[in-house]
Design a protein around this motif. Structure first.
Motif, PDB file in Angstrom:
ATOM      1  N   TYR A 107       0.914  -1.168   0.099  1.00 61.05           N
ATOM      2  CA  TYR A 107      -0.046  -0.148   0.108  1.00 61.05           C
ATOM      3  C   TYR A 107       0.781   1.300  -0.013  1.00 61.05           C
ATOM      4  O   TYR A 107       0.744   2.304  -0.879  1.00 61.05           O
TER       5      TYR A 107
ATOM      6  N   LEU B  23       1.066   4.148  -2.796  1.00 61.61           N
ATOM      7  CA  LEU B  23       0.844   5.678  -2.615  1.00 61.61           C
ATOM      8  C   LEU B  23       1.949   6.423  -3.351  1.00 61.61           C
ATOM      9  O   LEU B  23       1.945   7.593  -3.878  1.00 61.61           O
TER      10      LEU B  23
ATOM     11  N   THR C  66      -5.744   7.810  -5.402  1.00 61.90           N
ATOM     12  CA  THR C  66      -5.684   7.545  -3.755  1.00 61.90           C
ATOM     13  C   THR C  66      -6.791   7.768  -2.794  1.00 61.90           C
ATOM     14  O   THR C  66      -6.918   7.822  -1.815  1.00 61.90           O
TER      15      THR C  66
ATOM     16  N   CYS D 280      -7.410   6.145   0.697  1.00 58.36           N
ATOM     17  CA  CYS D 280      -6.855   6.879   1.801  1.00 58.36           C
ATOM     18  C   CYS D 280      -8.058   7.027   2.755  1.00 58.36           C
ATOM     19  O   CYS D 280      -7.957   7.070   3.981  1.00 58.36           O
TER      20      CYS D 280
ATOM     21  N   LYS E 271      -8.468   5.706   6.634  1.00 60.58           N
ATOM     22  CA  LYS E 271      -8.586   6.462   7.619  1.00 60.58           C
ATOM     23  C   LYS E 271      -9.724   5.998   8.495  1.00 60.58           C
ATOM     24  O   LYS E 271      -9.755   6.092   9.919  1.00 60.58           O
TER      25      LYS E 271
END
Length: 274
Positions: A95, A99, A243, A247, A251
Motif C-alpha cells: 500500500y 501511494l 488515492t 486513503c 482512515k
C-alpha cells in the motif's frame, strides 16, 4: 493486561518492520507443511481431523499462558503472541508503494500494486474496500478475539483464517469446513466492527444498513462490513486522484481501531475485562 498488550503491540507494529518470525503466516505455513507431510488432511478426512488440527495449537497456547497467569511473564508472553497474530506487513508495504507510485503519477505501477493488494483476485472490490476487509481480518477481528479469549483466541482466529485461504487449492473440502468455522467466528466481531464504523463515520446513514444485517445469519462478514463502510464514509469521486478512495477508507478503519481501543480501555477500567 489485555489493554497494555494491545497498546504495546499496536505501537511496536506501527514504528517497526516485522521480520518473518513475527508474522503469523510464517508459522501457519510451517504448520501446514507438517500437516501435508503427515497426510492428515485429504479428501477423505473427517471433520474432526480438521477440528483436532485447529485445537492443538490453540490448546497448547492456552496451557502455556496459564502456566504464568497473573504475572509479568504472562504479559510478555501474551504480548509476544499477539504481536505475531496482528498485522499484515506485506499489504502495508504494498500500500505504501501504491501511494508512492500515485504521487509520482505512475499509473501503471499503481495498477500493479493494486492487483498485489487484491492478491490478483478477479472480484470487483475497489482497492479501498479490499483494505477495509484486510484491516478487519488482520486487526479488528484478532483484537476482539484476543479480548474475548486471550492469546488462545487470537491464535484460534488467525489459524482458521490461514487454513481457509491456504487449503483452497489443495483441499477444497477442508477449506470449505474452515470457511464455515470462520463465518461462525466472524459473526459477532464483524457486527461490532461495523458498529464502530457507525460511531466514527456517518451514523444516521449507516445505521439502517447495520440494523438490517444485524439479525441475518445468511449475510457474509465481507458483505456486511463493506456495505456498512460505504454508508459510513462518504467518498467524493475523483478521476484524477486514485488515492482518494483508499486513503479515505483506510482512515475510517484506523479511526475504528482507535474506537475499539477506547471501548476496551473503558471496560478495563470498569473491571469488565482483565
Amino acid at each position: 493486561m489485555t489493554l497494555i498488550s494491545l497498546l504495546l503491540v499496536l505501537l511496536i507494529e506501527r514504528v517497526t518492520t516485522q521480520s518473518k518470525y513475527w508474522q503469523a503466516e510464517f508459522y501457519s505455513n510451517k504448520y501446514l507443511e507438517v500437516i501435508k507431510s503427515k497426510d492428515w488432511l485429504n479428501s477423505s478426512s473427517k471433520s474432526w481431523v480438521l477440528a483436532t488440527i485447529i485445537c492443538l495449537p490453540v490448546l497448547c497456547t492456552y496451557l502455556l499462558v496459564q502456566q504464568f497467569t497473573g504475572g509479568l511473564i504472562e504479559l510478555v508472553l501474551s504480548t509476544a503472541i499477539l504481536m505475531v497474530c496482528v498485522g499484515c506487513p506485506v499489504i502495508r508495504a504494498t500500500y505504501k508503494c501504491f501511494l508512492q507510485a500515485a504521487s509520482r503519477g505512475d499509473m501503471q505501477a499503481c495498477s500493479m500494486y493494486e492487483q498485489q493488494i487484491k492478491n490478483n483476485t478477479t472480484d470487483d472490490l475497489s482497492i479501498g474496500q479490499t483494505l477495509i476487509w484486510q484491516n478487519y481480518r488482520h486487526y479488528a477481528a484478532v483484537i476482539l478475539w484476543f479480548v474475548a479469549l486471550g492469546a488462545a483466541g487470537a491464535v484460534l482466529y488467525i489459524l482458521i483464517r490461514e487454513l481457509a485461504s491456504k487449503l483452497e487449492v489443495d483441499n477444497q473440502q477442508a477449506a470449505a469446513q474452515a470457511n464455515r468455522l470462520l463465518n461462525i467466528l466472524d459473526w459477532i466481531p464483524v457486527r461490532i466492527t461495523a458498529l464502530g464504523f457507525l460511531v466514527v463515520g456517518h451514523f444516521s446513514r449507516a445505521l439502517p444498513t447495520w440494523l438490517s444485517y444485524l439479525p441475518d445469519p445468511s449475510i457474509s462478514a465481507k458483505t456486511l462490513l463493506l456495505n456498512v463502510s460505504k454508508k459510513a464514509e462518504e467518498i467524493e469521486a475523483d478521476q484524477k486522484d486514485c488515492t482518494e478512495e483508499p486513503c479515505t477508507l483506510v482512515k475510517l478503519a484506523k479511526r475504528n481501531v482507535m474506537f475499539l481501543l477506547v471501548v476496551i480501555a473503558i471496560l478495563s477500567i470498569s473491571g469488565w475485562i482483565n
